[in-house]
Design a protein around this motif. Structure first.
Motif, short mmCIF file in Angstrom:
data_model
loop_
_atom_site.label_atom_id
_atom_site.label_comp_id
_atom_site.label_asym_id
_atom_site.label_seq_id
_atom_site.Cartn_x
_atom_site.Cartn_y
_atom_site.Cartn_z
N ASP A 80 0.80 -1.23 0.00
CA ASP A 80 0.00 0.00 0.00
C ASP A 80 0.84 1.29 0.00
OD1 ASP A 80 -2.41 -1.36 -0.06
OD2 ASP A 80 -2.60 -1.44 2.11
N ASP A 81 1.96 1.26 -0.69
CA ASP A 81 2.81 2.46 -0.75
C ASP A 81 2.26 3.42 -1.82
OD1 ASP A 81 3.58 0.49 -2.66
OD2 ASP A 81 5.47 1.54 -3.02
N VAL A 82 1.13 3.99 -1.52
CA VAL A 82 0.43 4.85 -2.47
C VAL A 82 1.14 6.19 -2.62
CG1 VAL A 82 -1.75 6.02 -2.98
CG2 VAL A 82 -1.76 3.74 -1.94
N TYR A 83 1.63 6.75 -1.52
CA TYR A 83 2.26 8.08 -1.57
C TYR A 83 3.74 8.05 -1.20
CZ TYR A 83 -2.64 9.46 -1.45
OH TYR A 83 -3.98 9.59 -1.72
N GLY A 84 4.33 6.87 -1.12
CA GLY A 84 5.73 6.77 -0.72
C GLY A 84 5.88 5.76 0.41
N TRP A 85 6.97 5.87 1.17
CA TRP A 85 7.23 4.88 2.22
C TRP A 85 7.93 5.51 3.41
CZ3 TRP A 85 4.85 0.53 2.66
CH2 TRP A 85 5.30 -0.44 3.56
N ASN A 86 7.63 4.97 4.59
CA ASN A 86 8.25 5.44 5.83
C ASN A 86 9.12 4.31 6.39
OD1 ASN A 86 8.92 6.38 8.40
ND2 ASN A 86 6.97 7.45 8.64
N PHE A 87 10.43 4.47 6.32
CA PHE A 87 11.37 3.45 6.80
C PHE A 87 11.59 3.51 8.30
CE2 PHE A 87 12.36 3.47 2.28
CZ PHE A 87 12.60 2.13 2.02
N LEU A 88 10.88 4.40 8.98
CA LEU A 88 11.03 4.53 10.43
C LEU A 88 9.93 3.81 11.20
CD1 LEU A 88 12.01 8.30 10.68
CD2 LEU A 88 13.50 6.34 11.00
N GLY A 89 9.11 3.03 10.49
CA GLY A 89 7.95 2.46 11.16
C GLY A 89 7.81 0.96 11.03
N ASN A 90 6.62 0.48 11.41
CA ASN A 90 6.30 -0.95 11.32
C ASN A 90 4.90 -1.12 10.77
OD1 ASN A 90 4.48 -0.48 13.49
ND2 ASN A 90 6.04 -1.02 15.01
N LYS A 91 4.48 -2.36 10.65
CA LYS A 91 3.19 -2.66 10.04
C LYS A 91 2.00 -2.22 10.90
CE LYS A 91 5.00 -6.53 7.36
NZ LYS A 91 5.01 -8.00 7.14
#
Length: 545
Positions: free
Chosen positions: A119-130
């Motif tokens: 669901d990476d519709v607008y990009g991605w956050n590598f600082l998080g989890n599911k």
């Protein structure tokens, strides 16, 4: 590199020919060192888009570009990745510029495009989890290093430590020095903010009961002071008057205290695992199953990415350039693993420019980042990064990352730009006071003082530093890709460096033993120049004919 030399020769050859558009490049005559010219700064807003000839401001001549060279032209759609903190994708001035991954069906819990990111519709956050949790405070890089090296040298004599691994010991000692210096600063800061918090609420608890039915402002506080109510002393009134004058409220005092405490508890804490939220192995680049699609979750707390996105959007406002938010930054230092994976994510999702307005003094996995930079080069992607705001000469203080420096000062690639920050003053303050510089690592300068941009929650603000200078450069690079799509990353880098304007003004470059030292501005970077969009477009026109 050989291809760069060939490109430069071709530029010089073509540049001597007459252009069909008859546009004339901006150059500075010998008598126009411009130190004596008064800059016409009537408004700080968008000064960086103005022109040295028509406005006497050392901006990037973008307004002039749009009025002439780019007039009636339409550029190709281009994606810029902003690797930074989270971005306010719903800001009124950004919402129409945010990249949308059309291969992904929103919120269905499926990796529709099979790129490894659900669901990476607008990009991605590598600082998080599911679960949607995202880090706000992470370790400094020297904290991470000490967590590793302290175990290696525990209980060893200095002699035995050298015998075990001299190179690692040098890194350990350098990290320890930086760590101790920061701990001293932040411990003092914590004490100050704890004290402010205590005094603020002590004064409020004394004063507020008398004013709770009235407007809580300076006038009402002054009126109450004249009554000399029992239990309230002059110091209580002094504290509250000062806070009102500086717009300090409950939320701000609490934020200051909490941030100061978290610097000690998380950013500098050798026992704190700053990957506990992600749950990955930070020393395994193949462990990529972490992060989430929430790229705007902490925008009330982390504003930097929104500011950089706004600067880029303002540069590219007349085009269909889209901004791809990729979050890796919080309070602390970016992790090399996240940097490397973020670059690869941007490349794999068709970004042509990657803006990285961050930097740090240490790197635990430089090779991962170097490999990602080379991967971007292989795919014709330009990376623009900020030179840092320590006021250092990077020729001497060479430890600043990310960079494209390889062995013996050679470059590992030809698609990486490191940008310093300039100001609107045509005197010794032309270099922004805190901007790093150096003609080994720093490629180019760009405006980085009082840059008008977006802020979170539909606000606007001014931003500064090499971060802003890098974002401006990224915007111009994206325009070159958009209007001259046949150019590759190496060519665009060369154009940006060679088409800038060289200023010979002596500028302040204080050193430890010479606080009043001056250096000609054109000696502060490889190119010796300040970014100029107008000249860049002229050069691009000639190369692509």
């Amino acid at each position: 590199m050989k291809k760069s030399i060939l490109l430069l020769l071709s530029i010089l050859c073509i540049f001597s020919c007459k252009t069909t558009k008859n546009y004339t490049s901006i150059t500075l005559s010998s008598k126009a060192s411009l130190v004596t010219k008064k800059t016409q700064l009537k408004s700080k807003k968008n000064w960086h888009l103005k022109d040295i000839e028509t406005d006497t401001l050392p901006g990037i001549s973008l307004n002039r570009s749009y009025a002439t060279i780019l007039k009636n032209k339409r550029g190709k759609d281009i994606i810029i990745a902003v690797i930074d903190t989270e971005v306010d994708i719903h800001h009124k001035d950004l919402q129409n510029t945010i990249w949308v991954n059309e291969s992904e069906i929103p919120n269905n819990g499926i990796d529709d495009d099979k790129n490894g990111y659900i669901d990476d519709v607008y990009g991605w956050n590598f600082l998080g989890n599911k679960k949607g949790e995202n880090n706000r405070f992470i370790n400094f890089e020297y904290t991470r290093i000490l967590k590793q090296t302290s175990k290696d040298f525990k209980n060893l004599t200095p002699k035995d430590a050298v015998l075990k691994n001299e190179k690692k010991l040098q890194l350990h000692n350098r990290a320890k020095e930086a760590y101790d210096k920061r701990m001293q600063i932040d411990s003092a800061g914590k004490a100050n903010y704890d004290k402010l918090y205590t005094l603020y609420f002590e004064a409020k608890n004394k004063i507020y009961p008398y004013l709770k039915e009235r407007v809580f402002n300076q006038k009402s506080v002054d009126s109450l002071k004249k009554l000399k109510p029992e239990g309230i002393n002059d110091f209580h009134f002094f504290i509250w008057s000062d806070c009102l004058k500086n717009n300090i409220n409950d939320a701000l005092v609490t934020k200051y205290r909490d941030n100061a405490n978290e610097r000690i508890n998380k950013m500098l804490n050798l026992a704190y695992n700053d990957r506990s939220i992600q749950g990955d192995n930070e020393n395994d680049i193949s462990d990529t199953d972490y992060g989430n699609n929430n790229v705007s979750g902490n925008i009330d707390f982390l504003e930097h990415g929104t500011k950089m996105a706004g600067i880029i959007a303002n540069i590219t406002k007349n085009t269909t350039i889209k901004i791809m938010p990729i979050a890796i930054s919080a309070y602390g230092d970016e992790n090399d693993k996240d940097i490397a994976l973020a670059i690869r994510y941007a490349v794999d999702n068709n970004a042509k420019v990657i803006n990285m307005s961050f930097g740090k003094e240490f790197s635990t996995h430089k090779k991962w980042v170097d490999d990602a930079i080379k991967y971007a080069e292989k795919n014709n992607v330009l990376i623009v990064s900020s030179a840092g705001n320590f006021g250092n000469n990077l020729n001497i203080e060479s430890h600043y990352y990310p960079n494209d420096r390889g062995e013996k000062d050679s470059n590992i690639s030809d698609n990486f730009l490191l940008i310093g920050a300039s100001t609107y003053t045509l005197n010794k303050k032309l270099k922004a006071k805190n901007s790093n510089y150096g003609n080994i690592d720093v490629d180019l300068f760009a405006p980085g003082t009082n840059i008008f941009t977006t802020n979170t929650q539909n606000r606007n603000t001014f931003s500064g530093g090499t971060s802003s200078a890098a974002a401006i450069t990224s915007g111009v690079a994206a325009l070159l890709y958009a209007y001259y799509p046949s150019l590759n990353a190496s060519q665009i880098k060369s154009i940006l460096m060679n088409s800038g304007i060289a200023y010979t003004i002596p500028v302040s470059t204080p050193e430890k033993d010479d606080k009043s030292k001056l250096t000609p501005f054109n000696q502060l970077s490889k190119s010796g120049k300040i970014l100029n969009a107008y000249n860049a477009f002229i050069m691009a026109e000639k190369i692509t004919k």
